[in-house]
Design a protein around this motif. Structure first.
Motif, PDB file in Angstrom:
ATOM      1  N   MET A 309       2.294  32.716  11.127  1.00 29.55           N
ATOM      2  CA  MET A 309       1.029  32.937  10.419  1.00 29.55           C
ATOM      3  C   MET A 309       0.590  31.663   9.687  1.00 29.55           C
ATOM      4  SD  MET A 309       0.230  35.840  11.499  1.00 29.55           S
ATOM      5  CE  MET A 309      -1.253  36.339  10.602  1.00 29.55           C
ATOM      6  N   PHE A 310       1.565  30.883   9.243  1.00 33.64           N
ATOM      7  CA  PHE A 310       1.192  29.630   8.582  1.00 33.64           C
ATOM      8  C   PHE A 310       0.673  28.609   9.606  1.00 33.64           C
ATOM      9  CE2 PHE A 310       1.662  25.827   5.916  1.00 33.64           C
ATOM     10  CZ  PHE A 310       1.048  26.290   4.770  1.00 33.64           C
ATOM     11  N   ASP A 311       1.214  28.640  10.828  1.00 35.98           N
ATOM     12  CA  ASP A 311       0.640  27.816  11.901  1.00 35.98           C
ATOM     13  C   ASP A 311      -0.847  28.148  12.057  1.00 35.98           C
ATOM     14  OD1 ASP A 311       3.168  26.843  12.456  1.00 35.98           O
ATOM     15  OD2 ASP A 311       3.489  28.079  14.246  1.00 35.98           O
ATOM     16  N   ILE A 312      -1.158  29.447  11.998  1.00 38.59           N
ATOM     17  CA  ILE A 312      -2.551  29.871  12.176  1.00 38.59           C
ATOM     18  C   ILE A 312      -3.411  29.368  11.010  1.00 38.59           C
ATOM     19  CG2 ILE A 312      -4.065  31.904  12.323  1.00 38.59           C
ATOM     20  CD1 ILE A 312      -1.822  33.282  13.938  1.00 38.59           C
ATOM     21  N   VAL A 313      -2.873  29.442   9.787  1.00 39.58           N
ATOM     22  CA  VAL A 313      -3.596  28.897   8.622  1.00 39.58           C
ATOM     23  C   VAL A 313      -3.936  27.430   8.865  1.00 39.58           C
ATOM     24  CG1 VAL A 313      -3.374  28.231   6.183  1.00 39.58           C
ATOM     25  CG2 VAL A 313      -2.592  30.485   6.926  1.00 39.58           C
ATOM     26  N   GLN A 314      -2.958  26.671   9.319  1.00 43.33           N
ATOM     27  CA  GLN A 314      -3.181  25.235   9.536  1.00 43.33           C
ATOM     28  C   GLN A 314      -4.216  24.983  10.616  1.00 43.33           C
ATOM     29  OE1 GLN A 314       0.328  22.657   9.894  1.00 43.33           O
ATOM     30  NE2 GLN A 314       1.562  24.378   9.271  1.00 43.33           N
ATOM     31  N   LYS A 315      -4.109  25.743  11.718  1.00 43.21           N
ATOM     32  CA  LYS A 315      -5.029  25.514  12.838  1.00 43.21           C
ATOM     33  C   LYS A 315      -6.456  25.914  12.464  1.00 43.21           C
ATOM     34  CE  LYS A 315      -1.472  25.977  16.370  1.00 43.21           C
ATOM     35  NZ  LYS A 315      -1.384  24.613  16.896  1.00 43.21           N
ATOM     36  N   LEU A 316      -6.573  27.005  11.702  1.00 39.92           N
ATOM     37  CA  LEU A 316      -7.908  27.437  11.287  1.00 39.92           C
ATOM     38  C   LEU A 316      -8.567  26.390  10.404  1.00 39.92           C
ATOM     39  CD1 LEU A 316      -7.780  31.191  10.248  1.00 39.92           C
ATOM     40  CD2 LEU A 316      -9.166  30.159  12.048  1.00 39.92           C
ATOM     41  N   SER A 317      -7.842  25.903   9.398  1.00 39.55           N
ATOM     42  CA  SER A 317      -8.485  24.958   8.481  1.00 39.55           C
ATOM     43  C   SER A 317      -8.824  23.666   9.224  1.00 39.55           C
ATOM     44  CB  SER A 317      -7.628  24.711   7.231  1.00 39.55           C
ATOM     45  OG  SER A 317      -6.395  24.157   7.582  1.00 39.55           O
ATOM     46  N   ALA A 318      -7.969  23.252  10.165  1.00 43.76           N
ATOM     47  CA  ALA A 318      -8.275  22.050  10.953  1.00 43.76           C
ATOM     48  C   ALA A 318      -9.546  22.260  11.776  1.00 43.76           C
ATOM     49  CB  ALA A 318      -7.105  21.704  11.862  1.00 43.76           C
ATOM     50  N   GLN A 319      -9.672  23.496  12.351  1.00 44.59           N
ATOM     51  CA  GLN A 319     -10.856  23.788  13.167  1.00 44.59           C
ATOM     52  C   GLN A 319     -12.135  23.766  12.317  1.00 44.59           C
ATOM     53  OE1 GLN A 319     -10.684  27.552  15.227  1.00 44.59           O
ATOM     54  NE2 GLN A 319     -10.195  26.621  17.127  1.00 44.59           N
ATOM     55  N   TYR A 320     -12.053  24.348  11.113  1.00 49.37           N
ATOM     56  CA  TYR A 320     -13.234  24.361  10.243  1.00 49.37           C
ATOM     57  C   TYR A 320     -13.627  22.941   9.863  1.00 49.37           C
ATOM     58  CZ  TYR A 320     -13.357  29.420   9.585  1.00 49.37           C
ATOM     59  OH  TYR A 320     -13.476  30.769   9.779  1.00 49.37           O
ATOM     60  N   MET A 321     -12.637  22.100   9.627  1.00 54.12           N
ATOM     61  CA  MET A 321     -12.956  20.725   9.244  1.00 54.12           C
ATOM     62  C   MET A 321     -13.580  19.959  10.403  1.00 54.12           C
ATOM     63  SD  MET A 321      -9.879  19.926   6.683  1.00 54.12           S
ATOM     64  CE  MET A 321      -9.791  18.202   7.039  1.00 54.12           C
ATOM     65  N   LYS A 322     -13.050  20.218  11.593  1.00 55.45           N
ATOM     66  CA  LYS A 322     -13.596  19.547  12.774  1.00 55.45           C
ATOM     67  C   LYS A 322     -15.076  19.890  12.938  1.00 55.45           C
ATOM     68  CE  LYS A 322     -10.314  19.313  16.122  1.00 55.45           C
ATOM     69  NZ  LYS A 322      -9.670  19.960  17.276  1.00 55.45           N
ATOM     70  N   ARG A 323     -15.431  21.091  12.508  1.00 50.57           N
ATOM     71  CA  ARG A 323     -16.827  21.504  12.656  1.00 50.57           C
ATOM     72  C   ARG A 323     -17.681  21.038  11.476  1.00 50.57           C
ATOM     73  NH1 ARG A 323     -16.583  27.337  13.200  1.00 50.57           N
ATOM     74  NH2 ARG A 323     -14.425  27.404  13.876  1.00 50.57           N
ATOM     75  N   GLY A 324     -17.191  20.058  10.753  1.00 51.37           N
ATOM     76  CA  GLY A 324     -18.032  19.391   9.755  1.00 51.37           C
ATOM     77  C   GLY A 324     -18.051  20.041   8.392  1.00 51.37           C
ATOM     78  N   ARG A 325     -17.149  21.000   8.137  1.00 50.79           N
ATOM     79  CA  ARG A 325     -17.081  21.565   6.786  1.00 50.79           C
ATOM     80  C   ARG A 325     -16.388  20.579   5.862  1.00 50.79           C
ATOM     81  NH1 ARG A 325     -19.890  26.522   6.732  1.00 50.79           N
ATOM     82  NH2 ARG A 325     -19.413  27.637   8.647  1.00 50.79           N
ATOM     83  N   THR A 326     -16.753  20.622   4.589  1.00 50.56           N
ATOM     84  CA  THR A 326     -15.980  19.846   3.617  1.00 50.56           C
ATOM     85  C   THR A 326     -14.616  20.525   3.489  1.00 50.56           C
ATOM     86  OG1 THR A 326     -16.611  21.187   1.734  1.00 50.56           O
ATOM     87  CG2 THR A 326     -18.077  19.345   2.302  1.00 50.56           C
ATOM     88  N   LEU A 327     -13.692  19.804   2.899  1.00 50.35           N
ATOM     89  CA  LEU A 327     -12.349  20.336   2.763  1.00 50.35           C
ATOM     90  C   LEU A 327     -12.341  21.647   1.970  1.00 50.35           C
ATOM     91  CD1 LEU A 327      -9.614  19.588   3.615  1.00 50.35           C
ATOM     92  CD2 LEU A 327      -9.370  18.121   1.602  1.00 50.35           C
ATOM     93  N   GLY A 328     -13.088  21.649   0.863  1.00 51.41           N
ATOM     94  CA  GLY A 328     -13.164  22.848   0.022  1.00 51.41           C
ATOM     95  C   GLY A 328     -13.718  24.027   0.810  1.00 51.41           C
ATOM     96  N   GLU A 329     -14.789  23.773   1.560  1.00 47.58           N
ATOM     97  CA  GLU A 329     -15.391  24.847   2.378  1.00 47.58           C
ATOM     98  C   GLU A 329     -14.426  25.312   3.461  1.00 47.58           C
ATOM     99  OE1 GLU A 329     -20.090  23.474   2.181  1.00 47.58           O
ATOM    100  OE2 GLU A 329     -18.861  22.968   3.907  1.00 47.58           O
ATOM    101  N   ALA A 330     -13.760  24.346   4.100  1.00 49.69           N
ATOM    102  CA  ALA A 330     -12.833  24.691   5.191  1.00 49.69           C
ATOM    103  C   ALA A 330     -11.739  25.619   4.668  1.00 49.69           C
ATOM    104  CB  ALA A 330     -12.224  23.427   5.787  1.00 49.69           C
ATOM    105  N   PHE A 331     -11.194  25.291   3.503  1.00 50.30           N
ATOM    106  CA  PHE A 331     -10.142  26.137   2.937  1.00 50.30           C
ATOM    107  C   PHE A 331     -10.692  27.506   2.551  1.00 50.30           C
ATOM    108  CE2 PHE A 331      -7.010  22.611   1.373  1.00 50.30           C
ATOM    109  CZ  PHE A 331      -6.656  22.389   2.683  1.00 50.30           C
ATOM    110  N   TRP A 332     -11.908  27.519   2.011  1.00 52.26           N
ATOM    111  CA  TRP A 332     -12.504  28.784   1.607  1.00 52.26           C
ATOM    112  C   TRP A 332     -12.718  29.703   2.825  1.00 52.26           C
ATOM    113  CZ3 TRP A 332     -16.884  31.726   2.424  1.00 52.26           C
ATOM    114  CH2 TRP A 332     -17.121  32.735   1.478  1.00 52.26           C
TER     115      TRP A 332
END
Ligand code: ZN
Length: 610
Positions: A309-332
């Motif tokens: 599940m933590f792998d999924i957390v990491q992959k999700l936040s990386a994907q959000y960042m790749k799509r141009g979200r700021t770090l704060g937004e990606a984590f949110w």
């Protein structure tokens, strides 16, 4: 995305009560402004992090949902804090609720906040506020979308913040309580009730025991490990929901969650003091299922699923960042999606003997329900993680990707409307009995409705899903224990729990149907029935193998005889007792934060792989 403390309107209690009734239609910002949320300075993770980073000591943006019945203790609808210390035999006076101002005060009337840390009442409120927040995490629409029951008679979980001297914390069903112990390291006293991770871990046990009480009757070490997994997952996700922690993580990690961080590390202060490492457990590991499947140590085993599940957390936040979200937004966005992804599927799990594979399948099915078109490929990403961890076989992974009907109808010869099934246990039972053949329930099975509820869950972008009807049903199948492998239990009869969980939407679409068949003959003779019978036969064999392994490992004791509420370091993980001449096994009633296995197994404390 990072809300600061809102300005509040001075509402009276009567006004708050009226607004509370309409809270489902208010944003959390509006709730805070109208004093429908109670601010409290909780420790940011635990006091060890405070020493590490002064700026990240308390979470001043933390608040918990207000409710009309809050009182001294604190006491609320689902929790009652009782500060009884069994070692010192002292009862500490409760924090006083100031209903007008929405604060707790100590017995002298001094406000309880970070300016009053030495007060024992501060600890009472800290643990209560953390629990109110955790309850909301499970119950709100991004979670289960319903009120959840506890696994005991009654509605209030008793919370004992300073239960006595010891290095542990427990959820205990029999005494209906969470118990937090304290201990000394040098001149420092470590209070487990001040660690958000420990509180949330223990509450995870309480929640799962309420949702699936029969997991406690499982003889499978993997099911016990699933309990530990949910404890650790609760701690991680609830921490991640915390605005201030996300801000810190963004600054510390620059978005890379693959290094040790306050998110992956669990129970820092406790780990430092008891295990001599900067955490009790870490979600960063590369364990695969094959490494743990023949193990008996549930905390160790649980790490495979936590790691996935933590792998999924990491992959999700990386994907959000790749799509141009700021770090704060990606984590949110990551935490919002993770709550839906990880918590909602709990409602789909079978009522008994939950395995890691069951959870992975429930997660994938829930994702399909919430996000059927999946334009961003989240489902594929998750399948890859579960296959890589060997929680799913590659064949299962492949099958899941084959084209299929996303919302099939349940084919039963005797139609019952979903709304009627949801009406009562008796109505749900008639639906089951009328359709035994189609539902693969053996003619001879004394099937019972284990739980029946409805839920309104939200999608990640806060849209309401259709109301869900959740039906758990079970029966017991007698099993004779033949042969030497059953040791002192050879010749006895025990029972294997069987059953299923049906999730329908209110229009009768089949959302999910997870089953644990038995080996009694089925009524039908079609291909489906044969497949079900084969599954049942395999299950019975696995049950016998698992039980024999438990007995061989010496991991079954007679029913725990200790006084409730007393720290027992050597309780066997599984206990045996007799009900009407039939042997019944249950997991130890104390489910703790870390394992005592080395006490009876003669092995050293388990290590974390990183
Ligand atoms: Zn635990």
């Amino acid at each position: 995305m990072m809300p600061s403390k809102p300005k509040t309107v001075d509402t009276t209690k009567d006004t708050r009560t009226v607004l509370y009734a309409a809270r489902d239609y208010l944003s959390s910002k509006a709730e805070a402004e109208l004093k429908l949320r109670i601010p409290f300075d909780v420790y940011f993770q635990d006091p060890a992090l405070r020493t590490l980073r002064r700026t990240f000591d308390f979470d001043e943006t933390f608040d918990v949902p207000w409710e009309p019945g809050i009182g001294d203790g604190p006491t609320s609808a689902r929790f009652a804090v009782v500060d009884y210390d069994a070692s010192a035999e002292t009862l500490t006076p409760p924090a006083k609720w100031d209903a007008r101002d929405n604060f707790f005060r100590d017995p002298e009337g001094v406000l309880l906040d970070k300016g009053n840390l030495a007060s024992p009442q501060y600890r009472q409120v800290n643990v209560w506020a953390t629990l109110q927040n955790a309850l909301d995490f499970y119950e709100n629409g991004f979670g289960l979308g319903r009120r959840i029951p506890f696994g005991f008679e009654g509605n209030r979980l008793i919370v004992v913040p300073n239960a006595g001297y010891g290095e542990n914390a427990y959820y205990d069903r029999h005494s209906k309580s969470l118990q937090f112990y304290y201990f000394d390291r040098g001149k420092k006293r470590v209070y487990t009730c001040l660690s958000a991770d420990i509180i949330n871990h223990e509450f995870g046990h309480a929640v799962l025991d309420g949702l699936r009480p029969l997991l406690a009757d499982s003889i499978s070490a993997e099911t016990a490990a699933f309990h530990e997994f949910l404890g650790d997952l609760s701690a991680i996700l609830i921490a991640f929901r915390n605005n201030k922690l996300r801000k810190w993580l963004a600054a510390e990690t620059g978005g890379d969650l693959s290094a040790d961080s306050a998110l992956s590390n669990l129970a820092e202060e406790f780990g430092e003091a008891v295990e001599g490492q900067p955490y009790l457990r870490s979600a960063l590991n590369k364990l695969r299922y094959s490494a743990i499947k023949n193990d008996q140590r549930q905390h160790y085993m649980s790490q495979v699923l936590t790691g996935a599940m933590f792998d999924i957390v990491q992959k999700l936040s990386a994907q959000y960042m790749k799509r141009g979200r700021t770090l704060g937004e990606a984590f949110w966005h990551t935490i919002r999606r993770m709550q839906c992804m990880a918590i909602q599927p709990l409602d789909l799990l079978p009522p008994v003997d939950v395995t890691f594979e069951d959870y992975a399948l429930a997660v994938l099915r829930n994702e399909e329900i919430v996000n059927p078109t999946d334009p961003d490929g989240y489902r594929q990403m998750m399948i890859d993680v579960f296959v890589d961890r060997e929680i799913l076989s590659s064949e299962t992974g492949r099958k899941l990707q084959e084209p299929h009907d996303v919302f099939p109808r349940l084919r039963t010869p005797v139609y019952h409307a979903a709304a009627d099934i949801a009406g009562s246990h008796a109505a749900a039972y008639r639906f089951l009995d009328d359709n035994r053949s189609a539902l693969f329930i053996p003619y001879g099975a004394d099937v019972a409705v284990q739980d029946l509820s409805t839920a309104v869950k939200l999608t990640t972008d806060a849209r309401r899903q259709p109301r869900q009807v959740l039906l758990q049903y079970t029966w017991r199948e007698d099993v004779l224990l033949e042969g030497k492998r059953f040791g002192q239990f050879a010749g006895e009869t025990t029972s294997m729990l069987c059953g299923g969980t049906l999730a329908l939407d209110i229009d009768g679409n089949l959302l999910s149907w997870m089953r644990k068949p038995g080996s009694q003959p089925l009524m039908g003779t079609g291909d489906d029935d044969e497949a079900e019978a084969r599954m049942g036969a395999r299950r019975k064999e696995a049950f016998l193998v698992a039980l024999a392994a438990r007995i061989k490992a010496g991991r079954i004791g007679e029913i725990a005889g200790g006084e409730l509420g007393i720290l027992e370091k050597t309780v066997a993980p599984l206990t045996a007792s007799k009900v009407d001449g039939i042997l019944r096994f249950s997991l130890s009633p104390h489910v703790g934060i870390h394992s005592d296995e080395h006490d009876e197994m003669g092995e050293s404390q388990w290590q974390i792989s990183s």
